[in-house]
Design an enzyme around this catalytic site. Structure first.
Site, PDB file in Angstrom:
ATOM      1  CB  THR A  14      -0.622   0.012   1.343  1.00  0.00           C
ATOM      2  OG1 THR A  14      -1.490  -1.100   1.401  1.00  0.00           O
ATOM      3  CG2 THR A  14      -1.841   1.210   1.278  1.00  0.00           C
ATOM      4  N   GLY A  55      -3.916  -6.950   5.110  1.00  0.00           N
ATOM      5  CA  GLY A  55      -5.119  -6.206   5.493  1.00  0.00           C
ATOM      6  C   GLY A  55      -5.979  -6.920   6.482  1.00  0.00           C
TER       7      GLY A  55
HETATM    8  N1  GLY Z   1      -2.658  -3.663   2.848  1.00  0.00           N
HETATM    9  C1  GLY Z   1      -3.497  -3.936   1.664  1.00  0.00           C
HETATM   10  C2  GLY Z   1      -4.476  -5.031   1.576  1.00  0.00           C
HETATM   11  O1  GLY Z   1      -4.399  -6.012   2.449  1.00  0.00           O
HETATM   12  O2  GLY Z   1      -5.003  -4.997   0.631  1.00  0.00           O
END
Ligand code: GLY
Length: 287
Positions: free
Chosen positions: A137, A191
């Site tokens: 990200t 995430g």
């Molecule tokens: N950190 C980005 C995702 O897990 O999509």
């Protein structure tokens, strides 16, 4: 990944731009670079071969946020997210709803699937992939001369994610959080793991209770990492950056992690966090 974008942001802040504008231009520098395979143009596709974006924005003065998830076909997911922070409702749009909004507002379109990303997809699609590998990200936390803190984030998410899967990046409190009276934080990594501790809010909350940006970032990751290891036997990669209202900064991680900082006293500098004797230490990264 964000070094050039941080330079752009820092120049803008020096020339009196708002944190909102400066963080957007920094994020867009990464979104527009096809050699980064986890954000914007050149991002790797989901299981069905589509490059699908998540992005978030929070204004620390008003606590308003805007976010898009599972959105396809636009030039900058971050700019769409920023524009959604303007109203009091409907601030987080997903899938076709996000695309319809972006189209109606006239945001520039783009097919973000490059030939190179398509080739990687074709080569790897049959392999057994780890869900997360490396940076994913782009996260900016900015503080401007008016004292406004904001965060802007953008990602194409995990390579080969299932259709409709959404990570931490567009979720307020999880992938980002900003409060100009306290500080801001934004996360990168797996995430689903970051969500289990609402990591960005956890960091800002610690700063609110008196911790420095570094103590807050480090202790929030350490606690979540330990809690997940205790419950599940493992913890997946997660990292967070933090900035307080006075401009002090910090980062926390459970995996080797690189990030950039610039401020009035310091040109854009790349730091890395590496593990030494069981502790994560921050060092200037040598070229
Ligand atoms: N950190 C980005 C995702 O897990 O999509």
């Amino acid at each position: 990944m964000a070094e050039q974008g941080v330079r752009i942001s820092a120049d803008m802040l020096e020339n009196h731009s708002s944190a909102k504008e400066a963080t957007l231009k920094g994020v867009q520098d990464v979104e527009n670079n096809p050699s980064f395979h986890s954000v914007g143009y050149g991002g790797l596709p989901n299981k069905e071969g589509h490059v699908v974006m998540d992005a978030g924005y929070m204004d620390g003065d008003t606590l308003h946020f805007g976010a898009v998830a599972a959105m396809e076909g636009f030039y900058s997911a971050a700019e769409v997210a920023q524009s959604l922070a303007e109203g009091d409702a409907n601030n987080f749009r997903a899938g076709t709803g996000a695309e319809k909004y972006a189209e109606e507002k006239g945001f520039a379109k783009r097919d973000n699937l490059t030939e190179e990303a398509k080739k990687i997809y074709e080569e790897k699609r049959m392999e057994e992939l780890k869900p997360y590998d490396g940076h994913d990200t782009v996260c900016f936390v900015g503080l401007d001369e008016k004292g406004t803190i904001c965060t802007t984030t953008s990602t194409s998410g995990l390579f080969m994610k299932e259709p409709g899967r959404v990570g931490d990046t567009p979720m307020p409190g999880v992938g980002f959080y900003a409060d100009s009276e306290v500080g801001g934080a934004a996360a990168t990594g797996m995430g689903e793991e970051i969500a289990k501790g609402a990591l960005s809010y956890a960091v800002v909350d610690r700063m609110k209770r008196g911790m420095s940006a570094q103590e807050a970032a480090e202790s929030a990751v350490k606690e979540l990492d330990a809690s997940l290891k205790k419950r599940n036997g493992y913890a997946q990669p997660m990292s967070v950056i933090a900035l307080d209202k006075d401009g002090s900064w910090g980062a926390g991680t459970n995996i080797e992690f690189t990030f950039c900082v610039a401020n009035e006293e310091m040109e854009t500098t790349v730091y890395e966090m590496v593990e030494q004797d069981g502790e994560w230490v921050t060092k200037k990264k040598e070229n």
